[in-house]
Write a protein that holds these residues in place. Structure first.
Motif, PDB file in Angstrom:
ATOM      1  N   UNK A 222     148.378   1.621 -20.248  1.00 37.53           N
ATOM      2  CA  UNK A 222     147.947   0.251 -20.469  1.00 37.53           C
ATOM      3  C   UNK A 222     146.535   0.270 -21.038  1.00 37.53           C
ATOM      4  N   UNK A 223     146.265  -0.506 -22.075  1.00 38.92           N
ATOM      5  CA  UNK A 223     144.914  -0.476 -22.660  1.00 38.92           C
ATOM      6  C   UNK A 223     143.880  -1.045 -21.705  1.00 38.92           C
ATOM      7  N   UNK A 224     142.696  -0.482 -21.761  1.00 35.78           N
ATOM      8  CA  UNK A 224     141.570  -0.984 -20.973  1.00 35.78           C
ATOM      9  C   UNK A 224     140.921  -2.138 -21.725  1.00 35.78           C
ATOM     10  N   UNK A 225     140.887  -3.299 -21.079  1.00 33.60           N
ATOM     11  CA  UNK A 225     140.370  -4.499 -21.728  1.00 33.60           C
ATOM     12  C   UNK A 225     138.946  -4.779 -21.250  1.00 33.60           C
ATOM     13  N   UNK A 226     138.026  -5.051 -22.156  1.00 27.11           N
ATOM     14  CA  UNK A 226     136.687  -5.466 -21.712  1.00 27.11           C
ATOM     15  C   UNK A 226     136.739  -6.869 -21.106  1.00 27.11           C
ATOM     16  N   UNK A 227     136.221  -7.017 -19.903  1.00 25.26           N
ATOM     17  CA  UNK A 227     136.245  -8.277 -19.172  1.00 25.26           C
ATOM     18  C   UNK A 227     134.809  -8.698 -18.917  1.00 25.26           C
ATOM     19  N   UNK A 228     134.495  -9.935 -19.253  1.00 19.54           N
ATOM     20  CA  UNK A 228     133.133 -10.450 -19.110  1.00 19.54           C
ATOM     21  C   UNK A 228     132.971 -11.048 -17.716  1.00 19.54           C
ATOM     22  N   UNK A 229     132.375 -10.287 -16.822  1.00 13.77           N
ATOM     23  CA  UNK A 229     132.124 -10.740 -15.456  1.00 13.77           C
ATOM     24  C   UNK A 229     130.724 -10.300 -15.034  1.00 13.77           C
ATOM     25  N   UNK A 230     130.205 -10.977 -14.033  1.00 10.62           N
ATOM     26  CA  UNK A 230     128.867 -10.667 -13.530  1.00 10.62           C
ATOM     27  C   UNK A 230     129.003  -9.898 -12.224  1.00 10.62           C
ATOM     28  N   UNK A 231     128.335  -8.753 -12.160  1.00  9.00           N
ATOM     29  CA  UNK A 231     128.258  -7.991 -10.923  1.00  9.00           C
ATOM     30  C   UNK A 231     126.832  -7.479 -10.766  1.00  9.00           C
ATOM     31  N   UNK A 232     126.268  -7.705  -9.605  1.00  6.31           N
ATOM     32  CA  UNK A 232     124.854  -7.432  -9.383  1.00  6.31           C
ATOM     33  C   UNK A 232     124.667  -6.044  -8.765  1.00  6.31           C
ATOM     34  N   UNK A 344     134.786  -2.097 -16.144  1.00  9.62           N
ATOM     35  CA  UNK A 344     135.907  -2.857 -16.690  1.00  9.62           C
ATOM     36  C   UNK A 344     137.225  -2.529 -15.991  1.00  9.62           C
ATOM     37  N   UNK A 345     137.398  -1.303 -15.521  1.00  6.39           N
ATOM     38  CA  UNK A 345     138.615  -1.005 -14.770  1.00  6.39           C
ATOM     39  C   UNK A 345     138.645  -1.791 -13.462  1.00  6.39           C
TER      40      UNK A 345
END
Length: 579
Positions: A222-232, A344-345
């Motif tokens: 399965x392709x790895x998709x870039x996901x726009x999320x905030x993690x501190x 991203x994973x």
């Protein structure tokens, strides 16, 4: 009948033949004749041995050389020779060794097969065997057919490996005072058993882990998709919750699980790192620097030939043209790539749209401000207190902020600590590239020979996997999810595919990795005691970039602060203007 009187016998109480070396009778006729003691079990072999004139044998050349002293059967193996400690009266002293030479008139026999000869054949054979041995090694281990045993070179460009040096993670200022230095072999001997922690508070929101990722294979990648999320990734001193807990005197030492795992797994680390230690009163704060080694993920740190940033020139031939390390396979690029893959994973492998629904912990994310509009990543913060006291009278407690990435549906209430999991990812870049550590091709071996892949990763990334495991144990996670992510094309580091996902319990995986939590707590307690002996101030604990050593430096309070950087920048602007 004639009478018979027994003559006087001078027995040797030490068990050897001949008279005792002391207490000779006055009328003893052999009193002034030198005598070399030996055991009754010894057998006389040679009167003189001219084959070995080095070391102790050279000093005893004129003495009777017993078979037992030459490793014979006259005495049990490992037992000391009788009288070996006594000075030999027959010792032959060579006054001028340069005047003595041993002439060997035997005809030399030519060697074949790349033995210990140093001709062209040895260099060729060593290089070829080294390359073949590396290719045939199982699980990334070199089979050892190469130069070290055949007399040739140990590998290609060994001179370069010996001369590679790493830069420190922080520039050591000459004004800093080094206070302590501890070698890793001393850290590895420490032990401290710590009881189960006390849970204080939990913050954040957790999404459910997507179980479909457990069924991915190399044929259903399965392709790895870039996901726009905030993690501190906020450091200890800037954490508002830790500031509140410190104001209440909740503990003596404060840290995050990322910083604590580096300290607990310090003997496995190869790359440099540094931890900023601040002592305020009777409290210690372990911090990281922004942009330091804690913000990225290493790749093949423990490999026998890890990735490199640049190729050093050959000191013997500065004009030689050497193949440069591709920029995408340099240690810096691989570290950034691995950090991108890990984030991203973790973002991609959770279910954000119900069912199952997200779970809110006791309190909302403490770092998410009212002005933030981007969505938060799935993350839960658990603040836990560990008792590091050795006796009941000691009050040394450690407050640590731990993180979990998701929860497993159907495993219980995540708010109570049930079904929590951490999510990480291992990455493959190019199995044929330098620094790959002999890793097998995942697309060929991951489904059929997963054990070989795991064994190689445990060898090449021992420190990284140990830190992930320790973080999971500190957070109280019930499972770890580790994804295997590879490049879609080995020459392109921007597109990746997920080939598989493994599940394991942190305690079981720690046993496989030979990770000792007791040793890690012993290291934490030792560093804590070392820092508590110092007066109030700021310190930095630095891992030497090229040696298994950590050092503690005293630094000014202005070190590693934004104000200092701004002042340096302003000073440089003034200098430029004056220029």
């Amino acid at each position: 009948m004639a009478s018979f009187s027994l003559p006087k016998i001078n027995d040797n109480p030490d068990g050897g033949w001949g008279p005792s070396p002391v207490n000779f009778p006055e009328n003893f006729k052999f009193k002034d004749i030198p005598y070399a003691p030996y055991s009754k079990a010894d057998k006389l072999g040679r009167f003189a041995d001219w084959n070995d004139i080095s070391g102790d044998n050279r000093q005893n050349t004129g003495a009777f050389t017993s078979n037992a002293r030459q490793g014979g059967r006259g005495r049990r193996e490992g037992a000391a020779a009788f009288g070996s400690g006594a000075p030999s009266a027959f010792a032959f002293q060579v006054e001028d060794e340069s005047s003595f030479s041993l002439v060997d008139n035997k005809a030399s026999v030519p060697r074949r097969g790349g033995g210990f000869s140093r001709g062209r054949g040895a260099a060729r054979g060593g290089a070829s065997y080294a390359s073949r041995g590396g290719a045939r090694g199982r699980g990334g281990f070199n089979t050892g057919r190469g130069g070290g045993q055949r007399g040739g070179r140990k590998g290609w460009r060994d001179w370069e490996k010996n001369n590679r040096t790493r830069e420190s993670s922080v520039a050591i200022d000459p004004s800093w005072q080094m206070l302590e230095e501890i070698e890793f072999h001393r850290l590895a001997k420490l032990r401290l058993e710590v009881d189960e922690p006390e849970d204080l508070e939990s913050y954040g929101r957790l999404f459910a882990y997507n179980k479909t990722y457990d069924r991915i294979t190399t044929k259903t990648e399965r392709p790895l998709q870039p996901v726009d999320r905030i993690k501190y990734n906020t450091t200890t001193s800037d954490d508002p919750v830790i500031q509140q807990l410190a104001a209440k005197d909740t503990a003596t030492v404060y840290a995050t699980d990322v910083i604590l795992s580096v300290l607990m797994c310090a003997p496995r680390s190869v790359y440099p790192w540094d931890i900023v230690v601040v002592r305020e009163g009777d409290k210690l704060f372990f911090d990281k620097r922004d942009g330091g080694p804690f913000d990225t993920v290493t790749v093949n740190e423990n490999a026998s030939d890890p990735p490199q940033d640049a190729v050093a020139p050959n000191p013997n031939n500065p004009n030689e043209k050497l193949p440069e390390v591709p920029s995408i396979n340099s240690v810096t690029s691989l570290s950034l790539e691995a950090t991108y893959i890990n984030q991203n994973f973790g973002f991609q492998s959770v279910v954000e749209t119900p069912p199952p629904p997200p779970i809110d912990l006791d309190k909302p994310n403490p770092f998410y401000g009212p002005d933030e509009t981007e969505p938060l990543a799935s993350c839960g913060y658990r603040y836990r207190v560990f008792d590091l006291g050795i006796t009941e009278d000691e009050d040394i407690k450690l407050c640590v902020r731990t993180e979990v990435d998701a929860y497993l549906p159907g495993q219980g209430n995540p708010a109570e600590g049930h079904g929590l999991t951490t999510i990480r990812a291992l990455n493959e870049f190019d199995p044929r590239a330098p620094g790959a550590g002999g890793a097998p091709d995942w697309r060929l071996k991951l489904d059929s020979q997963r054990g070989a892949v795991v064994a190689t990763e445990m060898k090449n990334n021992s420190c990284k996997l140990a830190k992930w495991t320790v973080q999971s144990v500190l957070a109280g996670a019930e499972q770890m999810k580790i994804g295997y992510v590879s490049r879609a094309n080995p020459r392109d580091n921007t597109r990746h595919v997920i080939l598989s996902t493994a599940s394991m319990r942190p305690a079981d995986f720690a046993a496989q990795l030979n990770v000792s939590l007791a040793n890690g707590w012993g290291i934490v307690r030792t560093v804590t005691d070392m820092c508590m002996k110092m007066p109030e101030g700021k310190y930095v604990l630095v891992k030497d970039p090229n040696k298994p050593v950590i050092r503690l430096y005293a630094v000014p309070f202005s070190a590693f602060t934004v104000e200092e950087d701004e002042e340096e920048g302003a000073g440089s602007d003034v200098d430029d203007a004056d220029a």
